[in-house]
Design a protein around this motif. Structure first.
Motif, short mmCIF file in Angstrom:
data_model
loop_
_atom_site.label_atom_id
_atom_site.label_comp_id
_atom_site.label_asym_id
_atom_site.label_seq_id
_atom_site.Cartn_x
_atom_site.Cartn_y
_atom_site.Cartn_z
N ALA A 179 26.38 16.12 10.87
CA ALA A 179 26.33 14.72 11.28
C ALA A 179 26.26 13.83 10.04
N ARG A 180 25.67 14.35 8.97
CA ARG A 180 25.55 13.62 7.70
C ARG A 180 25.79 14.58 6.55
N ALA A 181 26.32 14.04 5.46
CA ALA A 181 26.59 14.87 4.29
C ALA A 181 26.37 14.05 3.03
N ALA A 182 26.02 14.74 1.96
CA ALA A 182 25.87 14.12 0.65
C ALA A 182 26.36 15.12 -0.38
N ALA A 183 26.93 14.61 -1.45
CA ALA A 183 27.47 15.50 -2.48
C ALA A 183 27.00 15.08 -3.86
N GLY A 184 26.55 16.07 -4.60
CA GLY A 184 26.25 15.89 -6.01
C GLY A 184 27.44 16.37 -6.81
N ARG A 185 27.25 16.52 -8.11
CA ARG A 185 28.36 16.97 -8.95
C ARG A 185 28.81 18.38 -8.61
N SER B 162 26.34 20.34 -2.44
CA SER B 162 26.46 19.49 -1.26
C SER B 162 25.31 19.78 -0.31
N LEU B 163 24.90 18.76 0.42
CA LEU B 163 23.85 18.88 1.42
C LEU B 163 24.37 18.35 2.75
N PHE B 164 23.96 18.99 3.84
CA PHE B 164 24.44 18.61 5.15
C PHE B 164 23.29 18.60 6.15
N ILE B 165 23.33 17.68 7.08
CA ILE B 165 22.39 17.66 8.20
C ILE B 165 23.22 17.76 9.47
N ASP B 166 22.86 18.68 10.36
CA ASP B 166 23.58 18.77 11.63
C ASP B 166 22.92 17.84 12.66
N ALA B 167 23.48 17.77 13.84
CA ALA B 167 22.99 16.87 14.88
C ALA B 167 21.57 17.20 15.33
N GLU B 168 21.12 18.41 15.07
CA GLU B 168 19.77 18.83 15.42
C GLU B 168 18.76 18.54 14.31
N ALA C 196 22.52 23.63 2.53
CA ALA C 196 22.95 23.35 1.17
C ALA C 196 23.93 24.41 0.69
N CYS C 197 24.82 24.01 -0.21
CA CYS C 197 25.71 24.96 -0.87
C CYS C 197 26.16 24.36 -2.18
N SER D 164 17.95 11.91 6.98
CA SER D 164 18.90 11.40 5.99
C SER D 164 18.92 12.36 4.80
N VAL D 165 19.98 12.24 4.02
CA VAL D 165 20.13 13.14 2.89
C VAL D 165 20.86 12.40 1.77
N SER D 166 20.50 12.73 0.53
CA SER D 166 21.21 12.18 -0.62
C SER D 166 21.23 13.24 -1.72
N ALA D 167 22.20 13.14 -2.58
CA ALA D 167 22.33 14.09 -3.68
C ALA D 167 22.78 13.33 -4.91
N GLY D 168 22.35 13.80 -6.06
CA GLY D 168 22.74 13.10 -7.28
C GLY D 168 23.35 14.00 -8.29
#
Length: 79
Positions: free
Chosen positions: A19-25, A28-34, A39-40, A75-79
């Motif tokens: 449902a949400r994603a964030a990417a660093g260099r 990547s981080l992901f949150i599903d609907a649940e 992470a990968c 929520s998710v963020s990556a740097g």
């Protein structure tokens, strides 16, 4: 980053896509609907970056992060 696209493609094949994603260099981080966080990526030069302990430095497909108390990510963020 090729690893990022492999991660995202693997998640889209799941029955509960992100449902949400964030990417660093290099990760990547992901949150599903649940509200489950995955992470990968490549953390060879930064142990622990993927959230699975210092010994895990590369994940080509998303791996769910443990939530011992049952918390849900919103929520998710990556740097």
């Amino acid at each position: 980053c090729a690893v990022r696209w492999l991660c995202f493609a693997a998640l889209l094949c799941e029955c509960n896509p992100p449902a949400r994603a964030a990417a660093g260099r290099q990760h990547s981080l992901f949150i599903d609907a649940e509200g489950r966080l995955s992470a990968c990526g490549d953390a060879t030069d930064r142990a622990g970056l993927l959230g699975h302990g210092d010994e895990v430095t590369r994940l080509n497909t998303p791996a769910r992060l443990p939530s011992p108390l049952g918390e849900r990510a919103v929520s998710v963020s990556a740097g």
